[in-house]
Every structure is written in C-alpha cells, then in structure tokens.
Scaffold this motif. Sequence first.
Motif, short mmCIF file in Angstrom:
data_model
loop_
_atom_site.label_atom_id
_atom_site.label_comp_id
_atom_site.label_asym_id
_atom_site.label_seq_id
_atom_site.Cartn_x
_atom_site.Cartn_y
_atom_site.Cartn_z
N GLU A 55 0.82 -1.21 0.00
CA GLU A 55 0.00 0.00 0.00
C GLU A 55 0.86 1.26 0.00
OE1 GLU A 55 -3.73 2.13 2.30
OE2 GLU A 55 -3.11 0.12 2.92
N GLY A 56 1.91 1.25 0.79
CA GLY A 56 2.79 2.41 0.81
C GLY A 56 3.43 2.67 -0.53
N ASN A 57 3.82 1.60 -1.21
CA ASN A 57 4.42 1.72 -2.54
C ASN A 57 3.44 2.35 -3.52
OD1 ASN A 57 4.72 0.14 -5.37
ND2 ASN A 57 6.71 0.62 -4.49
N ALA A 58 2.17 2.03 -3.37
CA ALA A 58 1.16 2.54 -4.30
C ALA A 58 0.81 4.00 -4.05
CB ALA A 58 -0.10 1.69 -4.19
N ARG A 59 1.20 4.55 -2.92
CA ARG A 59 0.82 5.92 -2.58
C ARG A 59 1.54 6.96 -3.44
NH1 ARG A 59 -3.38 6.74 1.14
NH2 ARG A 59 -3.89 4.61 1.76
N GLY A 60 2.71 6.64 -3.94
CA GLY A 60 3.39 7.55 -4.86
C GLY A 60 4.25 8.63 -4.25
N SER A 61 4.30 8.74 -2.94
CA SER A 61 5.20 9.72 -2.34
C SER A 61 6.10 9.00 -1.33
CB SER A 61 4.44 10.86 -1.66
OG SER A 61 4.10 10.55 -0.33
N ARG A 62 7.33 9.44 -1.28
CA ARG A 62 8.30 8.83 -0.37
C ARG A 62 7.86 8.99 1.08
NH1 ARG A 62 13.45 7.95 -2.87
NH2 ARG A 62 14.45 8.09 -0.83
N LYS A 63 7.30 10.14 1.41
CA LYS A 63 6.89 10.40 2.79
C LYS A 63 5.78 9.44 3.21
CE LYS A 63 5.33 14.08 5.86
NZ LYS A 63 4.98 15.49 5.98
N GLU A 64 4.77 9.27 2.36
CA GLU A 64 3.69 8.34 2.69
C GLU A 64 4.18 6.91 2.70
OE1 GLU A 64 -0.54 8.68 1.94
OE2 GLU A 64 0.05 10.11 0.37
N TYR A 65 5.06 6.58 1.76
CA TYR A 65 5.62 5.22 1.70
C TYR A 65 6.34 4.93 3.01
CZ TYR A 65 7.65 1.20 -0.84
OH TYR A 65 8.01 -0.05 -1.29
N ALA A 66 7.17 5.86 3.48
CA ALA A 66 7.89 5.68 4.74
C ALA A 66 6.91 5.49 5.91
CB ALA A 66 8.82 6.86 5.00
N ARG A 67 5.79 6.21 5.88
CA ARG A 67 4.79 6.07 6.94
C ARG A 67 4.19 4.66 6.94
NH1 ARG A 67 -0.65 6.76 7.75
NH2 ARG A 67 -1.13 7.38 5.62
N PHE A 68 3.91 4.13 5.77
CA PHE A 68 3.37 2.77 5.69
C PHE A 68 4.41 1.73 6.09
CE2 PHE A 68 -0.13 4.79 3.63
CZ PHE A 68 -1.21 3.98 3.95
N ILE A 69 5.68 2.00 5.81
CA ILE A 69 6.73 1.09 6.26
C ILE A 69 6.80 1.12 7.80
CG2 ILE A 69 9.22 0.61 6.21
CD1 ILE A 69 7.57 -0.12 3.62
N SER A 70 6.60 2.29 8.39
CA SER A 70 6.55 2.38 9.85
C SER A 70 5.38 1.57 10.41
CB SER A 70 6.42 3.84 10.30
OG SER A 70 7.61 4.53 10.01
N ILE A 71 4.26 1.58 9.72
CA ILE A 71 3.12 0.77 10.15
C ILE A 71 3.47 -0.71 10.05
CG2 ILE A 71 0.73 0.13 9.61
CD1 ILE A 71 0.38 3.11 8.66
N ALA A 72 4.16 -1.10 8.98
CA ALA A 72 4.59 -2.50 8.83
C ALA A 72 5.53 -2.90 9.97
CB ALA A 72 5.27 -2.70 7.47
#
Length: 131
Positions: free
Chosen positions: A61-78
């Motif tokens: 899901e983070g990868n699909a968001r398209g922004s590095r900041k959001e991707y990093a946030r989803f990685i934090s959730i993972a």
Amino acid sequence: MSTSGQSGVIASYRQLDVWNLSMDLAVSVYEITKLLPKDEQFGLCSQMQRAAVSIPSNIAEGNARGSRKEYARFISIAIGSLSELTTVLQLARVLDLLPEDPALTEKCRRVAEMLIRLRQALEKPPTNSRQ
C-alpha cells in the motif's frame, strides 16, 4: 532498487526482497498457527495472522501511494505490525501454546532489519531529481 521517475519511489513492491520475505513470513505464521489449540482460533491465532498479513500489505500500500513520505509512513506501520506479531508469538511461547521456532524468529529479525533500512532510504532525499 529500481525507482520510478521523479518521485524516486520503488517501481514495484513485488521486486523488494522485504516484501517477498514478509510474504514468506505470513505463510509461516499461518502454518504455525495450525498448532494452536482450537480455543485460540479467534484469539492469538487471529491476531498473529492479521499482524503477519499487515506487514506485506502495508509495504504494497505504501508503494502505491506515490510519495516517499507516505511510503515511509506505511513502512513504519509495517514495522509496528511486525512488533505486534513478535509480541504475540512470544506470548504464545510463554503460555506453552507454541514451540520455539528459530527459523520463524530469524525471519522476523531479517524482515525488521530490511524494513528499517527501507524506511531510512525513503526518508533520505532522492539522489536523482529530474524536476
């Protein structure tokens, strides 16, 4: 790591070793939860499975968001889901509901390392801005 254009975001989560290993971890969790007593089917079993599935799901899901900041946030959730999983696994061991599983413990450790490295990479500014 391949990136896509201006955003510097990974082109496909399926190419990531961490996504593949976390998928393998989720399969391992489903296998080990078969050892839990039936009365834990909706307790520890369900919680372990949901946490395990959440790891690769948040990477995707983070990868699909398209922004590095959001991707990093989803990685934090993972990372949080992995912490939840390891806690519930430890509780099941302490309660003598599951045996020690060094291979599963090692997968968790490796996924944690990889997630942390990915988050760190995403939090750095992209090196090749084409703006």
